[in-house]
Design a protein around this motif. Structure first.
Motif, PDB file in Angstrom:
ATOM      1  N   MET A   1       8.150   6.645  17.951  1.00  0.00           N
ATOM      2  CA  MET A   1       9.460   6.734  18.038  1.00  0.00           C
ATOM      3  C   MET A   1      10.079   7.683  16.908  1.00  0.00           C
ATOM      4  SD  MET A   1      11.217   5.203  20.610  1.00  0.00           S
ATOM      5  CE  MET A   1      12.642   4.003  20.202  1.00  0.00           C
ATOM      6  N   ASP A   2       9.505   7.468  15.782  1.00  0.00           N
ATOM      7  CA  ASP A   2      10.205   8.257  14.506  1.00  0.00           C
ATOM      8  C   ASP A   2       8.853   8.976  13.840  1.00  0.00           C
ATOM      9  OD1 ASP A   2      10.978   8.949  12.123  1.00  0.00           O
ATOM     10  OD2 ASP A   2      11.593   6.887  11.481  1.00  0.00           O
ATOM     11  N   PRO A   3       8.788  10.318  14.488  1.00  0.00           N
ATOM     12  CA  PRO A   3       7.529  11.185  14.237  1.00  0.00           C
ATOM     13  C   PRO A   3       7.636  11.421  12.557  1.00  0.00           C
ATOM     14  CG  PRO A   3       8.346  11.696  16.199  1.00  0.00           C
ATOM     15  CD  PRO A   3       9.301  10.847  15.699  1.00  0.00           C
ATOM     16  N   PRO A   4       8.820  11.810  12.028  1.00  0.00           N
ATOM     17  CA  PRO A   4       8.692  12.228  10.522  1.00  0.00           C
ATOM     18  C   PRO A   4       8.101  10.908   9.677  1.00  0.00           C
ATOM     19  CG  PRO A   4      10.919  12.873  11.464  1.00  0.00           C
ATOM     20  CD  PRO A   4      10.115  11.991  12.677  1.00  0.00           C
ATOM     21  N   SER A   5       8.456   9.878  10.059  1.00  0.00           N
ATOM     22  CA  SER A   5       7.927   8.541   9.236  1.00  0.00           C
ATOM     23  C   SER A   5       6.481   8.331   9.493  1.00  0.00           C
ATOM     24  CB  SER A   5       8.694   7.192   9.672  1.00  0.00           C
ATOM     25  OG  SER A   5      10.098   7.247   9.313  1.00  0.00           O
ATOM     26  N   ALA A   6       6.150   8.589  10.705  1.00  0.00           N
ATOM     27  CA  ALA A   6       4.676   8.355  11.108  1.00  0.00           C
ATOM     28  C   ALA A   6       3.720   9.512  10.410  1.00  0.00           C
ATOM     29  CB  ALA A   6       4.426   8.600  12.579  1.00  0.00           C
ATOM     30  N   LYS A   7       4.455  10.624  10.432  1.00  0.00           N
ATOM     31  CA  LYS A   7       3.390  11.692   9.779  1.00  0.00           C
ATOM     32  C   LYS A   7       3.338  11.559   8.118  1.00  0.00           C
ATOM     33  CE  LYS A   7       5.235  15.560  12.811  1.00  0.00           C
ATOM     34  NZ  LYS A   7       6.117  16.712  12.848  1.00  0.00           N
ATOM     35  N   LEU A   8       4.572  10.852   7.634  1.00  0.00           N
ATOM     36  CA  LEU A   8       4.794  10.886   6.205  1.00  0.00           C
ATOM     37  C   LEU A   8       3.503   9.642   5.865  1.00  0.00           C
ATOM     38  CD1 LEU A   8       5.967  10.744   3.493  1.00  0.00           C
ATOM     39  CD2 LEU A   8       7.652   8.987   4.291  1.00  0.00           C
ATOM     40  N   ALA A   9       3.430   8.392   6.652  1.00  0.00           N
ATOM     41  CA  ALA A   9       2.162   7.354   6.471  1.00  0.00           C
ATOM     42  C   ALA A   9       0.954   8.122   6.554  1.00  0.00           C
ATOM     43  CB  ALA A   9       2.514   6.503   7.515  1.00  0.00           C
ATOM     44  N   ASN A  10       0.588   9.016   7.520  1.00  0.00           N
ATOM     45  CA  ASN A  10      -0.639   9.829   7.465  1.00  0.00           C
ATOM     46  C   ASN A  10      -0.865  10.538   6.299  1.00  0.00           C
ATOM     47  OD1 ASN A  10      -2.045   8.881   9.756  1.00  0.00           O
ATOM     48  ND2 ASN A  10      -0.604  10.132  11.250  1.00  0.00           N
ATOM     49  N   TRP A  11       0.049  11.383   5.686  1.00  0.00           N
ATOM     50  CA  TRP A  11       0.026  12.339   4.711  1.00  0.00           C
ATOM     51  C   TRP A  11      -0.231  11.511   3.365  1.00  0.00           C
ATOM     52  CZ3 TRP A  11       5.143  15.016   5.968  1.00  0.00           C
ATOM     53  CH2 TRP A  11       5.013  15.813   7.041  1.00  0.00           C
ATOM     54  N   LEU A  12       0.455  10.246   3.352  1.00  0.00           N
ATOM     55  CA  LEU A  12       0.135   9.293   2.126  1.00  0.00           C
ATOM     56  C   LEU A  12      -1.372   9.002   2.087  1.00  0.00           C
ATOM     57  CD1 LEU A  12       3.247   7.517   2.288  1.00  0.00           C
ATOM     58  CD2 LEU A  12       2.568   8.999   0.287  1.00  0.00           C
ATOM     59  N   VAL A  13      -2.152   8.741   3.050  1.00  0.00           N
ATOM     60  CA  VAL A  13      -3.469   8.376   3.105  1.00  0.00           C
ATOM     61  C   VAL A  13      -4.406   9.586   3.133  1.00  0.00           C
ATOM     62  CG1 VAL A  13      -2.837   6.058   3.727  1.00  0.00           C
ATOM     63  CG2 VAL A  13      -3.447   7.507   5.499  1.00  0.00           C
ATOM     64  N   GLY A  14      -4.052  10.776   3.249  1.00  0.00           N
ATOM     65  CA  GLY A  14      -4.934  11.854   3.167  1.00  0.00           C
ATOM     66  C   GLY A  14      -5.334  12.340   4.729  1.00  0.00           C
ATOM     67  N   ASN A  15      -4.604  11.756   5.840  1.00  0.00           N
ATOM     68  CA  ASN A  15      -4.980  12.272   7.203  1.00  0.00           C
ATOM     69  C   ASN A  15      -4.003  13.442   7.482  1.00  0.00           C
ATOM     70  OD1 ASN A  15      -6.445   9.800   7.513  1.00  0.00           O
ATOM     71  ND2 ASN A  15      -4.879   8.598   8.417  1.00  0.00           N
ATOM     72  N   GLY A  16      -4.556  13.961   8.732  1.00  0.00           N
ATOM     73  CA  GLY A  16      -3.679  14.987   9.205  1.00  0.00           C
ATOM     74  C   GLY A  16      -2.600  14.173  10.022  1.00  0.00           C
ATOM     75  N   GLU A  17      -1.497  14.992  10.479  1.00  0.00           N
ATOM     76  CA  GLU A  17      -0.340  14.035  10.613  1.00  0.00           C
ATOM     77  C   GLU A  17      -0.451  13.505  11.935  1.00  0.00           C
ATOM     78  OE1 GLU A  17       2.390  17.481  10.125  1.00  0.00           O
ATOM     79  OE2 GLU A  17       2.604  18.084  12.435  1.00  0.00           O
ATOM     80  N   SER A  18      -1.227  14.146  12.844  1.00  0.00           N
ATOM     81  CA  SER A  18      -1.289  13.586  14.403  1.00  0.00           C
ATOM     82  C   SER A  18      -2.297  12.306  14.298  1.00  0.00           C
ATOM     83  CB  SER A  18      -1.676  14.790  15.194  1.00  0.00           C
ATOM     84  OG  SER A  18      -2.778  15.209  14.708  1.00  0.00           O
ATOM     85  N   ALA A  19      -2.975  11.810  13.393  1.00  0.00           N
ATOM     86  CA  ALA A  19      -3.925  10.755  13.286  1.00  0.00           C
ATOM     87  C   ALA A  19      -2.954   9.590  13.974  1.00  0.00           C
ATOM     88  CB  ALA A  19      -4.213  10.178  12.038  1.00  0.00           C
TER      89      ALA A  19
END
Lengths: 241, 331
Positions: free
Chosen positions: B33-51
């Protein structure tokens, strides 16, 4: 008649007419086929319906590759308008339509509303089955549920209002009538359609690509079958998963 | 290797950025529902944003880690703890094998995200891991998560392994955190663009729509938000054919009460639309719980695009800052 209208800030709508007509569906089909040959950068997907087709795009990507565009929306509108001009010359092009035969077991517990529909129109149950299975229906669009076809071509005499009280669960495969529409449910769903039969064919096929039996532009022919045939076809399909 | 659900929370499900290209077959886009927050979570663990991540609404799950895992919690404000120790949100955290993360209730906002390095690794269905509950496809077995589910996690990248090693050696707590600048209280201004049917609504309705508050009702979900407020009406009734709709379409059914279509909306709809929510405001809207008050404000398409570009740029800045901080950890 063709106009292109903004639809929010990430989509535009190309409108080909204002009524449900096979010619309009054909124009939409031609246009999307043409578009498939040359989509623009930043394009996401398109969704055709009865009279128009919506193109979804990512405005940030569109602006990213078109530095001189005033807005992404204007760029997309211009792009589609130019493409529409080119398609125009091709208008007499005859479209090849695929006919998909959908076996239907009418009546009984598969079609609990068949008798009521027949009585309402002063027809026999057999007349309703003959009339419903006679036409080549055109798939104008899919929507509402995965693989749910919006069909055109129901004989006027069979048009029936929705049930006063919708059912909580209509089984997948159920074939029904609602107003001037007829269609088949790909999944168990609640709904108010008058259910006259059921097909053993899955309309939603999650393991194939595309995951649906039908696509916009297809013709559908309903073929009446017996209960034995229904069971046989259903078993065949469950064998293949 | 994986995550074991101890408590399921509310509406917890595997989601990614959505399934694109199949709406014309009646397959919804879905996704977080909230793509910016999900992308942020992925970046924080070194993932690509679409994981793929785990999204939860109103109440977060409790999760047992079956091995050492780098994870991050973002989105709605909450007080997650790891074996009873509060860990904070918006930062990378290391869970040791056998530790339990308890996310608990959400204090501000409606949706939270849990990302793990390597990403949630359920099978792809048409290019996405998003849960399509109605069709029983995507995500974890096509459904919401249940207690005792074992959710597979992808391979940890070399970079994530170095971050894990660094966090493990230093036994240090990361003092920074990353978050969206948002408030979820008070009357929220939601920017909208007029739909093509805007002029067909009565003058009074158009005025009311922009000058009175609307409240999100309890019968709102990932498909749509039903609003309570002044009723809206067309000048003359219109018979519309079903046609394609989008997230943010504001439909007005015959009862006059607007419905905003959200992430899990059907691909087509047949109700008249008065306006479209500007894309830049959809993530904020997705975080607003029932009873939140909205005030709609009309903006131009040009402004909507500029705001979206600005939001994208500030997210890129945030991503670069996080990348820099993670690099420091592994130096």
């Amino acid at each position: 008649m063709r106009t292109i209208e903004p639809f929010g800030d990430q989509a535009v709508r190309v409108i080909f007419g204002n009524q449900i007509a096979p010619e309009i569906q054909m124009k939409i089909n031609q246009f999307t086929e043409q578009f498939d040959q040359a989509p623009f950068a930043g394009f996401i997907e398109y969704v055709p319906s009865y009279t128009n087709v919506v193109f979804y795009y990512d405005p940030v990507k569109v602006l990213g590759v078109n530095y001189h565009a005033v807005t992404a929306q204007q760029h997309v509108i211009n792009y589609l308008a130019n493409m529409a001009k080119r398609v125009n010359g091709d208008i007499n092009h005859k479209m090849h339509r695929r006919t998909v035969h959908i076996p239907v077991c009418y009546g009984g517990n598969f079609g609990p509303d068949l008798a009521e529909v027949a009585e309402l129109h002063g027809l026999s149950v057999h007349e309703v089955i003959d009339m419903h299975s006679a036409p080549d229906y055109l798939v104008y669009m899919l929507g509402f549920a995965p693989g749910f076809p919006f069909l055109g071509g129901l004989p006027e005499e069979l048009a029936t209002p929705r049930r006063a009280t919708p059912r909580l669960k209509i089984a997948a495969g159920s074939v029904g009538i609602a107003g001037k529409q007829t269609g088949a449910y790909p999944l168990d769903s609640p709904g108010g359609w008058q259910i006259i039969g059921r097909t053993p064919l899955p309309l939603f096929t999650p393991q194939s690509d595309p995951p649906t039996l039908l696509a916009a532009g297809d013709l559908v022919k309903f073929d009446p079958i017996s209960r034995q045939e229904y069971i046989r076809i259903k078993e065949e399909h469950s064998l293949w998963g | 290797m994986g995550l074991i659900l101890i408590r399921k929370g509310f509406a917890s499900a595997v989601q990614d950025l959505g399934r694109f290209g199949y709406q014309r077959f009646g397959i919804i886009v879905g996704g977080v529902m909230d793509p910016p927050s999900a992308k942020l979570a992925n970046w924080l663990v070194g993932n690509g944003e679409s994981a793929a991540v785990i999204e939860y609404s109103f109440l977060g799950p409790s999760i047992l880690f079956s091995e050492d895992t780098l994870f991050a919690v973002t989105g709605a404000v909450c007080h997650p703890s790891l074996d009873g120790q509060e860990i904070g949100i918006g930062r990378p955290c290391l869970a040791r094998e056998g530790q339990i993360l308890t996310i608990g209730g959400l204090a501000y906002g409606s949706r939270g995200y849990l990302a793990v390095s390597g990403g949630v690794n359920t099978p792809l269905w048409f290019g996405s891991r998003s849960t399509y509950e109605r069709a029983g496809q995507g995500g974890f077995k096509g459904r919401l998560l249940e207690e005792h589910d074992r959710i597979p996690v992808g391979e940890t990248s070399e970079r994530a392994k170095r971050i894990i090693a660094s966090l493990a050696e230093k036994k240090s707590v990361i003092r920074w955190f990353a978050a969206m600048r948002r408030t979820y209280q008070g009357i929220q201004v939601i920017r909208v663009l007029p739909d093509i049917l805007w002029p067909r609504f009565s003058e009074e309705s158009r005025h009311t729509f922009l000058n009175t508050d609307y409240q999100i009702t309890a019968s709102s979900d990932r498909m749509g938000y039903r609003l309570e407020g002044a009723e809206l009406a067309l000048d003359e009734s219109l018979e519309l054919y079903s046609e394609a709709v989008t997230s943010g379409s504001i439909q007005v059914p015959r009862n006059g009460k607007p419905i905003i279509l959200m992430t899990d909306h059907q691909s087509t709809g047949g109700y008249p639309r008065i306006a479209q929510v500007a894309s830049v405001d959809l993530p904020l809207l997705s975080q607003l719980p029932p009873r939140s008050k909205l005030r709609f404000q009309l903006i131009s398409n040009k402004e909507a695009e500029q705001q979206l570009v600005r939001q994208t740029r500030s997210l890129e800045l945030l991503r670069n800052m996080i990348t820099g901080q993670l690099d420091k950890l592994t130096r």
